[in-house]
Scaffold this active site. Sequence first.
Site, mmCIF file in Angstrom:
data_model
loop_
_atom_site.group_PDB
_atom_site.id
_atom_site.type_symbol
_atom_site.label_atom_id
_atom_site.label_comp_id
_atom_site.label_asym_id
_atom_site.label_seq_id
_atom_site.Cartn_x
_atom_site.Cartn_y
_atom_site.Cartn_z
ATOM 1 N N GLY A 70 0.811 -1.216 0.000
ATOM 2 C CA GLY A 70 0.000 0.000 0.000
ATOM 3 C C GLY A 70 0.842 1.263 0.000
ATOM 4 N N SER A 71 1.899 1.276 0.799
ATOM 5 C CA SER A 71 2.712 2.499 0.902
ATOM 6 C C SER A 71 3.342 2.841 -0.443
ATOM 7 C CB SER A 71 3.812 2.321 1.952
ATOM 8 O OG SER A 71 3.239 2.050 3.206
ATOM 9 N N GLN A 179 -7.917 -0.287 2.977
ATOM 10 C CA GLN A 179 -8.837 -0.859 3.974
ATOM 11 C C GLN A 179 -10.159 -1.300 3.358
ATOM 12 O OE1 GLN A 179 -8.411 -1.490 7.305
ATOM 13 N NE2 GLN A 179 -6.303 -0.795 7.268
ATOM 14 N N SER A 199 -3.382 -3.432 -0.801
ATOM 15 C CA SER A 199 -2.301 -4.177 -0.170
ATOM 16 C C SER A 199 -2.823 -5.531 0.296
ATOM 17 C CB SER A 199 -1.784 -3.371 1.030
ATOM 18 O OG SER A 199 -0.781 -4.106 1.690
ATOM 19 N N HIS A 201 -1.887 -7.797 2.489
ATOM 20 C CA HIS A 201 -1.930 -8.263 3.886
ATOM 21 C C HIS A 201 -3.107 -7.715 4.676
ATOM 22 C CE1 HIS A 201 -0.146 -4.891 6.405
ATOM 23 N NE2 HIS A 201 0.249 -4.489 5.213
ATOM 24 N N THR A 237 12.840 -7.896 -10.164
ATOM 25 C CA THR A 237 12.252 -9.212 -10.428
ATOM 26 C C THR A 237 10.967 -9.370 -9.617
ATOM 27 O OG1 THR A 237 14.450 -10.070 -10.809
ATOM 28 C CG2 THR A 237 12.718 -11.689 -10.381
ATOM 29 N N CYS A 324 1.264 2.539 12.877
ATOM 30 C CA CYS A 324 2.382 3.413 12.526
ATOM 31 C C CYS A 324 2.707 4.394 13.628
ATOM 32 C CB CYS A 324 2.061 4.187 11.265
ATOM 33 S SG CYS A 324 1.148 3.206 10.104
HETATM 34 C C1 LIG Z 1 -1.922 -0.577 5.840
HETATM 35 C C2 LIG Z 1 -2.269 0.666 5.088
HETATM 36 C C3 LIG Z 1 -1.360 1.242 4.185
HETATM 37 C C4 LIG Z 1 0.033 0.715 4.010
HETATM 38 O O1 LIG Z 1 0.044 -0.522 3.353
HETATM 39 P P1 LIG Z 1 1.395 -1.411 3.441
HETATM 40 O O2 LIG Z 1 1.114 -2.537 2.504
HETATM 41 O O3 LIG Z 1 1.527 -1.849 4.840
HETATM 42 O O4 LIG Z 1 2.504 -0.545 2.968
HETATM 43 C C5 LIG Z 1 -1.749 2.353 3.485
HETATM 44 N N1 LIG Z 1 -2.974 2.882 3.647
HETATM 45 C C6 LIG Z 1 -3.886 2.366 4.494
HETATM 46 C C7 LIG Z 1 -5.225 2.976 4.609
HETATM 47 C C8 LIG Z 1 -3.548 1.244 5.251
HETATM 48 O O5 LIG Z 1 -4.443 0.745 6.101
#
Ligand SMILES: *Cc1c(COP(=O)(O)O)cnc(C)c1O
Length: 396
Positions: A70-71, A179, A199, A201, A237, A324
């Site tokens: 996500g980041s 989210q 993302s 996870h 890769t 965070c």
């Molecule tokens: C977890 C999250 C991210 C970051 O995602 P990562 O895969 O951990 O880098 C960004 N935005 C929101 C809203 C998140 O909940």
Amino acid sequence: MNVYADNAATTKMSKRAIEAMLPYLDQVYGNPSSLHSVGQRAAEALASARERVAGALGCTPREIYFTSGGSESDNQAILSAAAIGARKNKKHIISTAIEHHAVLHTLDKLKKNGFEITLLDAHENGIVRTDELKSAIRPDTCLVSVMYANNEIGSIQPIAEIGGICREKGVLFHTDAVQAIGHIKVDVVKDNIDMLSLSAHKFYGPKGVGVLYARRGVSITNLIEGGAQERGKRAGTENIPAIMGLAAALEDAVSRIDESSKKLTVLRDALINGIMQIPHTILNGDSVRRLPGNVNVCFEGIEGESLLLLLDSKGICASSGSACTSGSLDPSHVLLAIGRPHDVAHGSLRLSLSEENTMEEVEYIIKSVKDTVSYLRDMSPVWRDLQEGKKKYVIQ
Ligand SMILES: *Cc1c(COP(=O)(O)O)cnc(C)c1O
């Protein structure tokens, strides 16, 4: 009893996602860029994952870029739009005060490079107002970035309306949907979304892998230079096992949204009702336009960290806000942005549920939170002052 209720921080991987990854850790280990057959098997897997991800999002495979999460997707979306804007001398960006730091810190960086940033107010319910967005858009606005749903307080933004306004005004629209994806219905076409971050996870997939969706015609700028992977827009890769896990988890989550959101909403509302029985407690975020698994409250006279530690000792994993900010003493920027005073924001608790949670666990959480809050309040000099009328309650 052990209860994991911090699914907004990360989720446990599903069996299906793990099984989808395994063959790519040992049997299909080739580099998709290699011309030989071992590499080509990996390339085929990558192509099929891209198609399945596109299918789940309702877009075409060419609009999917695999990233590290996500980041990275947030960074790339915003910096890409900024580069497009800069070429036309449009250096104004609109976002909100409650975005994830992956968005806010990228905007801070752009501000130092001559961009002007307008952060929309999220108001007390954590939802932006579209009339305020409309009046914030200027001729030099190059991007609107508004998250689909908030990671701390669960509020869901009027994304389709925002997308419509941006399309009408000819401004690029990015949404951090980390989210939302897999938890509520998202339609990149109907919602007029130009760029979207997700993302794996956060929906029972592996960590360290995500997607940037960029609508056809939106030109993406590289963050990582090197090889020609991801149509030249993201070198390195490809992490094939993680991408296979992401695709499986995404298809699974998206196909089960009705079922999972129904189940989670029942658990969430039972949890909210139970916890709100505690006196001088306030719900953060909108009670209706809210993620199905999200509960976030503030307790008057409570220190969030102590509450978390005591809950952990009772087997409950929760959070005070986003993962965070934990470790820093600053209260959540989201809670401050929706108007909670500093000391109230310090007394926050976020519980984020998954489909694995049960009603029995919800009842255990309610009882444990009630007991722990009274225990902490009984020891607190601030609480004594409040009770003796020497201080006024902020939360009624
Ligand atoms: C977890 C999250 C991210 C970051 O995602 P990562 O895969 O951990 O880098 C960004 N935005 C929101 C809203 C998140 O909940």
